[in-house]
Design a protein around this motif. Structure first.
Motif, PDB file in Angstrom:
ATOM      1  N   SER A   1       0.866  -1.184  -0.003  1.00  0.00           N
ATOM      2  CA  SER A   1       0.088  -0.150  -0.002  1.00  0.00           C
ATOM      3  C   SER A   1       0.891   1.274   0.148  1.00  0.00           C
ATOM      4  N   SER A   2       2.054   1.035  -0.036  1.00  0.00           N
ATOM      5  CA  SER A   2       2.934   2.326   0.360  1.00  0.00           C
ATOM      6  C   SER A   2       2.961   3.441  -0.639  1.00  0.00           C
ATOM      7  N   GLY A   3       2.684   3.059  -1.931  1.00  0.00           N
ATOM      8  CA  GLY A   3       2.513   4.172  -3.063  1.00  0.00           C
ATOM      9  C   GLY A   3       1.083   4.897  -2.670  1.00  0.00           C
ATOM     10  N   TYR A   4       0.160   4.188  -2.638  1.00  0.00           N
ATOM     11  CA  TYR A   4      -1.094   4.730  -2.438  1.00  0.00           C
ATOM     12  C   TYR A   4      -1.231   5.619  -1.275  1.00  0.00           C
ATOM     13  N   VAL A   5      -0.658   5.209  -0.275  1.00  0.00           N
ATOM     14  CA  VAL A   5      -0.387   5.946   1.137  1.00  0.00           C
ATOM     15  C   VAL A   5       0.261   7.227   0.647  1.00  0.00           C
ATOM     16  N   GLN A   6       1.479   7.116   0.252  1.00  0.00           N
ATOM     17  CA  GLN A   6       2.366   8.618   0.170  1.00  0.00           C
ATOM     18  C   GLN A   6       1.423   9.317  -0.908  1.00  0.00           C
ATOM     19  N   SER A   7       0.806   8.507  -2.040  1.00  0.00           N
ATOM     20  CA  SER A   7       0.156   9.510  -2.930  1.00  0.00           C
ATOM     21  C   SER A   7      -1.077  10.132  -2.231  1.00  0.00           C
ATOM     22  N   ALA A   8      -1.673   9.552  -1.424  1.00  0.00           N
ATOM     23  CA  ALA A   8      -2.870  10.172  -0.678  1.00  0.00           C
ATOM     24  C   ALA A   8      -2.237  11.284   0.317  1.00  0.00           C
ATOM     25  N   VAL A   9      -1.467  11.137   0.899  1.00  0.00           N
ATOM     26  CA  VAL A   9      -0.708  11.968   1.667  1.00  0.00           C
ATOM     27  C   VAL A   9      -0.176  13.518   1.017  1.00  0.00           C
ATOM     28  N   GLU A  10       0.283  13.168  -0.201  1.00  0.00           N
ATOM     29  CA  GLU A  10       0.817  14.329  -0.838  1.00  0.00           C
ATOM     30  C   GLU A  10      -0.208  15.170  -1.662  1.00  0.00           C
ATOM     31  N   ARG A  11      -1.502  14.396  -1.759  1.00  0.00           N
ATOM     32  CA  ARG A  11      -2.816  15.103  -2.161  1.00  0.00           C
ATOM     33  C   ARG A  11      -3.339  15.669  -1.103  1.00  0.00           C
ATOM     34  N   ASP A  12      -2.949  15.422   0.211  1.00  0.00           N
ATOM     35  CA  ASP A  12      -3.570  16.015   1.401  1.00  0.00           C
ATOM     36  C   ASP A  12      -4.976  15.377   1.677  1.00  0.00           C
ATOM     37  N   ILE A  13      -5.210  14.025   1.263  1.00  0.00           N
ATOM     38  CA  ILE A  13      -6.624  13.367   1.494  1.00  0.00           C
ATOM     39  C   ILE A  13      -6.272  12.812   2.700  1.00  0.00           C
ATOM     40  N   ILE A  14      -5.399  12.338   3.268  1.00  0.00           N
ATOM     41  CA  ILE A  14      -5.266  11.875   4.616  1.00  0.00           C
ATOM     42  C   ILE A  14      -3.835  12.204   5.064  1.00  0.00           C
ATOM     43  N   SER A  15      -3.695  12.180   6.338  1.00  0.00           N
ATOM     44  CA  SER A  15      -2.387  12.323   7.099  1.00  0.00           C
ATOM     45  C   SER A  15      -1.952  11.595   8.146  1.00  0.00           C
ATOM     46  N   GLY A  16      -0.721  11.771   8.423  1.00  0.00           N
ATOM     47  CA  GLY A  16      -0.178  11.072   9.590  1.00  0.00           C
ATOM     48  C   GLY A  16      -0.243  11.756  10.983  1.00  0.00           C
ATOM     49  N   TYR A  17       0.514  11.193  12.005  1.00  0.00           N
ATOM     50  CA  TYR A  17       0.514  11.703  13.225  1.00  0.00           C
ATOM     51  C   TYR A  17       1.956  12.384  13.505  1.00  0.00           C
ATOM     52  N   LEU A  18       1.722  13.139  14.618  1.00  0.00           N
ATOM     53  CA  LEU A  18       2.946  13.981  15.123  1.00  0.00           C
ATOM     54  C   LEU A  18       4.125  13.176  15.505  1.00  0.00           C
ATOM     55  N   ASP A  19       3.918  11.906  15.734  1.00  0.00           N
ATOM     56  CA  ASP A  19       5.140  11.150  16.094  1.00  0.00           C
ATOM     57  C   ASP A  19       5.764  10.371  14.690  1.00  0.00           C
ATOM     58  N   GLY A  20       5.167  10.823  13.603  1.00  0.00           N
ATOM     59  CA  GLY A  20       5.734  10.282  12.356  1.00  0.00           C
ATOM     60  C   GLY A  20       5.405   9.050  11.880  1.00  0.00           C
ATOM     61  N   THR A  21       4.177   8.466  12.396  1.00  0.00           N
ATOM     62  CA  THR A  21       3.599   7.094  11.885  1.00  0.00           C
ATOM     63  C   THR A  21       2.282   7.622  11.109  1.00  0.00           C
ATOM     64  N   PHE A  22       2.073   6.539  10.396  1.00  0.00           N
ATOM     65  CA  PHE A  22       0.762   6.491   9.868  1.00  0.00           C
ATOM     66  C   PHE A  22      -0.319   5.857  10.456  1.00  0.00           C
ATOM     67  N   ARG A  23      -0.115   4.698  11.299  1.00  0.00           N
ATOM     68  CA  ARG A  23      -0.836   3.767  12.053  1.00  0.00           C
ATOM     69  C   ARG A  23      -1.735   3.370  11.021  1.00  0.00           C
ATOM     70  N   PRO A  24      -1.387   2.398   9.877  1.00  0.00           N
ATOM     71  CA  PRO A  24      -1.901   1.981   8.951  1.00  0.00           C
ATOM     72  C   PRO A  24      -3.278   0.710   9.205  1.00  0.00           C
ATOM     73  N   GLU A  25      -3.148   0.078  10.640  1.00  0.00           N
ATOM     74  CA  GLU A  25      -4.087  -0.445  10.929  1.00  0.00           C
ATOM     75  C   GLU A  25      -5.028  -0.006  11.738  1.00  0.00           C
ATOM     76  N   GLY A  26      -5.066   1.316  11.984  1.00  0.00           N
ATOM     77  CA  GLY A  26      -6.033   1.852  12.865  1.00  0.00           C
ATOM     78  C   GLY A  26      -7.528   2.035  12.061  1.00  0.00           C
ATOM     79  N   LEU A  27      -8.480   2.051  12.896  1.00  0.00           N
ATOM     80  CA  LEU A  27      -9.847   1.739  12.060  1.00  0.00           C
ATOM     81  C   LEU A  27     -10.379   3.268  11.788  1.00  0.00           C
ATOM     82  N   VAL A  28     -11.139   3.443  10.637  1.00  0.00           N
ATOM     83  CA  VAL A  28     -11.552   4.593  10.272  1.00  0.00           C
ATOM     84  C   VAL A  28     -13.136   4.975  10.639  1.00  0.00           C
ATOM     85  N   THR A  29     -13.463   5.933  11.126  1.00  0.00           N
ATOM     86  CA  THR A  29     -14.815   6.102  11.659  1.00  0.00           C
ATOM     87  C   THR A  29     -15.387   7.031  10.409  1.00  0.00           C
TER      88      THR A  29
END
Length: 348
Positions: A94-122
């Protein structure tokens, strides 16, 4: 003809196939009477979701899955690559999709530099992702009893309403803190892409990528996962018919050594004399699919060779881990298109 080609090349085609309706080829858990059947088929037609045995309608969606689905929906590239997150390695599919989505400001990470890919979406998270992914700007007053101006997702939820992406629940709530299932995300995405309930799902061709067809490592795993219809079983081979591969159904011969999968050979007859341009176009489709799964090849080449009265197309594709993918077509005497995928360490 190179001698080693005989070891590598078996049969496969992309031509002269009849389209197969999604109703009887995709997702055992999404029958035509399923409430979100239309939305899921709509996303399948557009490549946002991919064919597999089940859709997982009730499975809760993770941040990683949301990033992949949203990136596909808005047309972003997903080739695996380095990300800005310590917990999303470039080797992750998923790395390419995650990075592309972040670059488009669709989704962002956390202040500690993690993305937490397994976290659930509300539902509240998804409202924000949809607004930013589809760049929604129109707003409408909110009447949901559980969404006030202090609700974190308030500014995003009010931008979903004009597009009819959400209408909430019958009791007048939106439930912003409720986790989303894959079926619910499919509804959100389909509506964001313009789906309406009166649309009829069109015929969908299965589009499984090469790596996903190598199901299991042992004979038991392959049989359990059932890639198509098992028609013959021998001590060192399993032969399946009606195997979905890219836009076709073919025959697949799974070859084992000491009960370990070493190669998968795909075969399909060509029902008419093919032309060079048609075959070249099909080769480009295959290489694009292979590159999407394996990354850029170390070597890829297409050659025409004339032997007697026949012309042969040899299309070679080698990926960096030394797996071999070799295609060939016999134009006249043996009208068949062939491909084999060998695992590393065999037939080198």
């Amino acid at each position: 003809m190179k001698k080693w080609i005989v070891l590598l090349v078996i049969l496969f085609t992309f031509l002269m196939m009849t389209p197969v309706s999604a109703q009887n080829t995709v997702y055992k858990d999404v029958p035509p009477n399923y409430p979100s059947y239309g939305e899921i088929m709509f996303l399948l037609e557009r490549g946002v979701v991919t064919p597999r045995q089940t859709f997982g309608t009730g499975k809760l969606v993770t941040r990683e899955e949301a990033a992949v689905l949203l990136a596909r929906a808005v047309g972003l590239k997903g080739d695996p690559r380095q990300t800005k997150f310590s917990d999303v390695a470039s080797s992750r599919n998923s790395s390419g999709y995650v990075q592309s989505a972040v670059e488009r400001d669709i989704i962002s990470g956390y202040l500690d530099g993690t993305f937490r890919p397994e976290g659930l979406v509300t539902r509240g998270h998804m409202a924000k992702f949809l607004v930013q992914g589809f760049q929604l700007t129109n707003e409408q007053d909110i009447t949901f009893s559980d969404v006030g101006q202090s609700t974190a997702a308030y500014p995003f939820i009010r931008k979903l309403i004009p597009s009819q992406i959400t209408i909430g629940f019958p009791d007048g709530t939106f439930r912003p803190d409720e986790n989303l299932t894959r079926a619910q995300v499919a509804i959100f995405l389909a509506r964001a892409l313009g789906y309406t309930k009166n649309q009829q799902p069109q015929e969908v061709k299965p589009t499984l990528l090469p790596k996903s067809i190598q199901l299991g490592q042992s004979q038991t795993q392959v049989v359990t996962l059932s890639p198509g219809r098992l028609v013959e079983q021998q001590s060192d081979t399993l032969i399946f018919a009606d195997v979905p591969f890219l836009e076709n159904f073919l025959t697949a011969n799974y070859e084992f050594v000491n009960n370990q999968l070493v190669a998968v050979h795909f075969t399909k007859s060509v029902s008419k004399q093919t032309t060079k341009d048609e075959l070249k176009s099909e080769f480009e489709n295959v290489t694009s699919a292979l590159t999407a799964v394996y990354g850029n090849p170390a070597y890829a080449e297409l050659n025409w060779v004339k032997e007697g009265a026949d012309e042969f197309l040899y299309a070679d594709w080698y990926e960096l881990q030394q797996e071999f993918i070799v295609f060939s077509v016999w134009n006249s005497t043996l009208p068949e298109f062939n491909v084999t995928i060998n695992r590393p360490g065999f037939y080198e």
